[in-house]
Enzyme design. Structure first.
Site, PDB file in Angstrom:
ATOM      1  N   ASP A  27       9.492   2.299   1.461  1.00 53.99           N
ATOM      2  CA  ASP A  27       8.191   3.192   1.894  1.00 53.99           C
ATOM      3  C   ASP A  27       8.009   2.779   3.485  1.00 53.99           C
ATOM      4  OD1 ASP A  27       5.807   4.017   2.583  1.00 53.99           O
ATOM      5  OD2 ASP A  27       4.507   3.318   0.810  1.00 53.99           O
TER       6      ASP A  27
ATOM      7  N   PHE B 262       1.030  -1.135  -0.015  1.00 53.81           N
ATOM      8  CA  PHE B 262       0.020   0.081   0.109  1.00 53.81           C
ATOM      9  C   PHE B 262       0.959   1.090  -0.133  1.00 53.81           C
ATOM     10  CE2 PHE B 262      -2.563   3.410   1.965  1.00 53.81           C
ATOM     11  CZ  PHE B 262      -3.460   3.474   1.213  1.00 53.81           C
TER      12      PHE B 262
ATOM     13  N   LYS C 254       2.824   9.469   8.135  1.00 52.11           N
ATOM     14  CA  LYS C 254       2.071   9.236   9.416  1.00 52.11           C
ATOM     15  C   LYS C 254       2.805   9.655  10.600  1.00 52.11           C
ATOM     16  CE  LYS C 254      -0.902   5.600   7.657  1.00 52.11           C
ATOM     17  NZ  LYS C 254      -0.498   4.866   6.580  1.00 52.11           N
TER      18      LYS C 254
HETATM   19  C1  PLP Z   1      -0.778   5.317   5.247  1.00 49.87           C
HETATM   20  C2  PLP Z   1       0.264   4.680   4.217  1.00 49.87           C
HETATM   21  C3  PLP Z   1       0.500   5.611   2.774  1.00 49.87           C
HETATM   22  C4  PLP Z   1      -0.368   6.948   2.461  1.00 49.87           C
HETATM   23  O1  PLP Z   1      -0.259   7.842   3.242  1.00 49.87           O
HETATM   24  P1  PLP Z   1      -1.290   9.099   3.199  1.00 49.87           P
HETATM   25  O2  PLP Z   1      -0.779   9.890   4.345  1.00 49.87           O
HETATM   26  O3  PLP Z   1      -2.776   8.439   3.617  1.00 49.87           O
HETATM   27  O4  PLP Z   1      -1.251   9.513   1.842  1.00 49.87           O
HETATM   28  C5  PLP Z   1       1.706   5.143   2.039  1.00 49.87           C
HETATM   29  N1  PLP Z   1       2.209   4.087   2.185  1.00 49.87           N
HETATM   30  C6  PLP Z   1       2.191   3.462   3.572  1.00 49.87           C
HETATM   31  C7  PLP Z   1       2.829   2.385   3.676  1.00 49.87           C
HETATM   32  C8  PLP Z   1       1.264   3.647   4.473  1.00 49.87           C
HETATM   33  O5  PLP Z   1       0.835   2.950   5.254  1.00 49.87           O
END
Ligand code: PLP
Length: 388
Positions: free
Chosen positions: A215, A130, A244
């Site tokens: 990520d 994700f 986050k």
């Molecule tokens: C939550 C998340 C995102 C997206 O972040 P947003 O601030 O909602 O755009 C991207 N990568 C990972 C691994 C995430 O957990």
């Protein structure tokens, strides 16, 4: 109070209709508008690393907004310079260069654009991964149901099984601009790859001259008991994305390039109006300070082990996976969605990432007492969900 319409009359239905309306909180506790208290074991989905209304965050944000609020990126400001310097020190690479934005999706968009500057356009990502909801970030998200309604997305994206180096080796080539994975797949149910996965990816990327992007949006800022979640593999990625927890509860994202292989943006090639604003940066600096001065990362590791031990012995639990305070409770039966409202009614906020997995991501300041209370409430809620 001014007129307030019900949720469904004013909002898009993309989140569904929430069960409760929260009014205030402190640390890991929150209260709804009717005065009910909850233990918040989701932490704003891994964002509020110091919990709600933390005195250090309040102080940092209040004094910053009283001094200088938004100035755009045409001028420098000290909270931003300080934060970029800290991130560079925490990563431990003198070549680190930071781009600030507001969210995880934006951090990954920056990484996607940056990868184009290699002169290649192919990206390889993991099934189940994700990376966000914007078109670019969605294009590299390995979850068909989220992508399908919005196709066509970006071309040239391949998805391979997560945690399997062979699958990656079959696909990565001299045309690959970037490989992007999470150190632990958070949204996919806290899926942990085998030890050696990230270092194996490092080798594959080096062999083909591809960038390795990590990520760390969900695993970052101490959540796993490490600063970013890839340290255990002894590697340095070319790109790291954060969001986050980074802003200590305020919106803030970052894309950081490391080493010589990563291209660099030239003036005018990328930007964000609010990205890295003084207030979010001040909150981030305060959060990092607090984590360091209170040695919270080692506590996070211990808490993770404690929760695992307590929950894994409960009937109906197959395992608890993850590290530190990013944990996925894997249930024998597909009752995770049923368990959520039961837990809520008992005063415990949780999140189900799929019918078999409950995700925990409480604030890193959670106390042993609160963990004991969680274990008790979770045990009762699980037993009730199993009964019928
Ligand atoms: C939550 C998340 C995102 C997206 O972040 P947003 O601030 O909602 O755009 C991207 N990568 C990972 C691994 C995430 O957990």
């Amino acid at each position: 109070m001014r007129k307030i319409e019900p949720w469904q009359n004013v909002f898009q239905n993309n989140y569904g209709v929430p069960e409760i309306t929260l009014s205030h909180g402190t640390g890991v506790e929150v209260w709804d508008v009717e005065g009910n208290r909850y233990l918040d074991f989701l932490g704003g989905i891994a964002t509020n690393i110091l919990g709600h209304a933390h005195p250090e965050i309040i102080k940092a944000v209040s004094s910053q907004i009283a001094e200088l609020s938004h100035i755009s990126n045409l001028y420098a400001h000290l909270p931003g310079l300080e934060l970029a310097t800290r991130l560079k020190d925490l990563i431990g690479d003198p070549t680190a260069r930071v781009f600030f934005c507001n969210s995880g999706a934006e951090a990954n968009e920056a990484a996607i654009k940056l990868s184009r500057l290699t002169g290649r356009s192919k990206i390889v990502a993991a099934i189940g991964g994700f990376h966000g909801r914007t078109i670019g970030a969605l294009s590299i998200t390995g979850q068909e149901a989220k992508r399908e309604p919005f196709e066509p997305l970006l071309d040239d994206i391949d998805f391979v099984a997560y945690g399997q180096l062979e699958a990656m080796r079959d696909v990565v080539s001299s045309e690959t601009a970037m490989v992007i994975v999470e150190p632990i797949q958070g949204e996919n149910g806290v899926v942990v790859p085998p030890q050696g996965y990230l270092s194996g990816l490092r080798d594959i990327c080096d062999e083909h001259g591809a960038l390795l992007a990590i990520d760390a949006v969900q695993t970052g800022m101490g959540r796993t008991g490490e600063w970013f979640g890839f340290e255990g593999e002894g590697i340095m990625p070319d790109v790291v994305t954060l969001a986050k927890g980074l802003g200590g509860g305020l919106p803030l994202g970052a894309m950081i390039t490391l080493g010589k292989k990563a291209p660099a943006f030239k003036p005018g090639q990328h930007g964000s109006t609010f990205g890295g604003n003084p207030i979010s940066c001040a909150a981030a600096n305060a959060a990092i300070d607090y984590l360091i001065t209170h040695s919270l990362l080692s506590k996070v590791r211990d808490h993770g082990i404690g929760i695992k031990t307590a929950v894994e012995s409960m009937p109906g639990v197959i395992e608890v996976r993850g590290r530190g305070l990013l944990l996925g409770i894997v249930l024998q039966e597909p009752i995770a969605q049923k368990l959520i409202p039961i837990a809520t009614s008992r005063g415990l906020l949780l999140n189900a990432t799929n019918p078999h997995v409950i995700r925990l991501a409480p604030a890193l300041v959670v106390t042993q007492e609160q963990i004991d209370e969680f274990v008790s409430l979770f045990g009762q809620s699980l037993a009730e969900a199993q009964r019928g």
